[in-house]
Write a protein that holds these residues in place. Sequence first.
Motif, PDB file in Angstrom:
ATOM      1  N   VAL A 245      28.385  14.210 -40.084  1.00  0.00           N
ATOM      2  CA  VAL A 245      27.678  12.925 -40.120  1.00  0.00           C
ATOM      3  C   VAL A 245      28.332  11.984 -41.132  1.00  0.00           C
ATOM      4  N   LEU A 246      28.672  12.509 -42.309  1.00  0.00           N
ATOM      5  CA  LEU A 246      29.299  11.683 -43.345  1.00  0.00           C
ATOM      6  C   LEU A 246      30.647  11.139 -42.879  1.00  0.00           C
ATOM      7  N   ILE A 247      31.450  11.983 -42.222  1.00  0.00           N
ATOM      8  CA  ILE A 247      32.745  11.528 -41.726  1.00  0.00           C
ATOM      9  C   ILE A 247      32.566  10.432 -40.681  1.00  0.00           C
ATOM     10  N   ASN A 248      31.633  10.632 -39.755  1.00  0.00           N
ATOM     11  CA  ASN A 248      31.372   9.623 -38.722  1.00  0.00           C
ATOM     12  C   ASN A 248      30.923   8.295 -39.323  1.00  0.00           C
ATOM     13  N   LYS A 249      30.032   8.374 -40.317  1.00  0.00           N
ATOM     14  CA  LYS A 249      29.508   7.157 -40.944  1.00  0.00           C
ATOM     15  C   LYS A 249      30.574   6.457 -41.781  1.00  0.00           C
ATOM     16  N   LEU A 250      31.333   7.221 -42.557  1.00  0.00           N
ATOM     17  CA  LEU A 250      32.341   6.627 -43.437  1.00  0.00           C
ATOM     18  C   LEU A 250      33.460   5.967 -42.649  1.00  0.00           C
ATOM     19  N   LEU A 251      33.857   6.583 -41.545  1.00  0.00           N
ATOM     20  CA  LEU A 251      34.932   6.031 -40.714  1.00  0.00           C
ATOM     21  C   LEU A 251      34.414   5.079 -39.639  1.00  0.00           C
ATOM     22  N   ASN A 252      33.067   5.034 -39.523  1.00  0.00           N
ATOM     23  CA  ASN A 252      32.420   4.169 -38.531  1.00  0.00           C
ATOM     24  C   ASN A 252      32.922   4.461 -37.118  1.00  0.00           C
ATOM     25  N   GLN A 253      33.172   5.730 -36.862  1.00  0.00           N
ATOM     26  CA  GLN A 253      33.617   6.181 -35.549  1.00  0.00           C
ATOM     27  C   GLN A 253      32.979   7.531 -35.253  1.00  0.00           C
TER      28      GLN A 253
END
Length: 360
Positions: free
Chosen positions: A51-59
């Motif tokens: 979830v953090l990776i998706n949110k941080l990269l906005n992808q």
Amino acid sequence: MDINSQETRSFSYKRGFSFWTIFLTIVLIATIIGAIAIGSTYIEPGVVYKVLINKLLNQNIFDSTWNIMFDNIIWEIRLPRVLLGAICGAGLALCGVLMQCVTKNPIAEPYILGISSGASCGAVAIIILGGMSSIGITSITGGAFIGSIISGVLVFVIGTQMGRITSTTRLVLSGMAISTIFSALTNLLIYSAKNSNQAKNALFWTIGSLGGAKWDILLIPFIALVFVIIVSFIMSKSLDILLLGDDSAVILGINVKLVKSVILILATLLTSTLVAITGAIGFIGLVVPHVCRTIAGSDHKKLIILSSLVGSIFLILSDVVARWIFPPIEIPIGIITSLVGGPFFLYLISNKNYSFGGND
């Protein structure tokens, strides 16, 4: 042969510092992920990471195979709280390093100037006099910040006569006196509370909590922390020299009054900003610098880095315990830091090989 031995020892020491920096950074990242996972609703660390990776990269790097509610819980509720804990822990530990350097006192901490007492008095005044139904966290934070600034200014003016003197004894005694006055006013306000709910809210705030963490309040303490870290880095050589004593520092070309005044102002502003948001959280600024001196010695550049990392880890873990020990009730985080920090500090000072300057 002696030169080679010294070079080998220096290389080994630097390698040890690099190792601890990398190791603590990894531990901090793992702690952040673990702290986000733990709560009333347990979330797998792997899900937290995705979830953090998706949110941080906005992808959508990872396909969403988990409950969609987890995105909101992780990003909007738990992450701001954990980040606030990291910022506050790093800031308090850094202020502890600065205050122990200025006073050359191993038991000095960020609250030695009565800042926490002033903040507590300001916040409690808003809670008690304003009434919890008509105010919000912003008003409480504002009252706490005003109270902490007032106490800091009073101690600076009285303890240093506007920077004209450098007596640490006068400074510490002034801080103790101001702290006592504000603590008495805080107790008086709590005693005058109209109902038990007001008193409970006021008392809970004075012991510290990360419960008010939101994205919109993280920017100011983060900027304050980064600013103080940068200035402390620039002044690190002067801080090292201050430990030799004021007379030696003057001989070596250091403007002792100016350096001490700048450090006091920096520590006051950072501590005021943090305490105004989280309340008074004790022992971090006292214990963490001592732990880090066993690794970094008296080199303040290294102390700043290590103390910031260890302080962040310590406060995040303390908050996890505060939320987990009596679920669903959350106990004030200051209780946890004191229960853990107190015995550990006693262990440190009972160690025969322990000294204020650490091992070089």
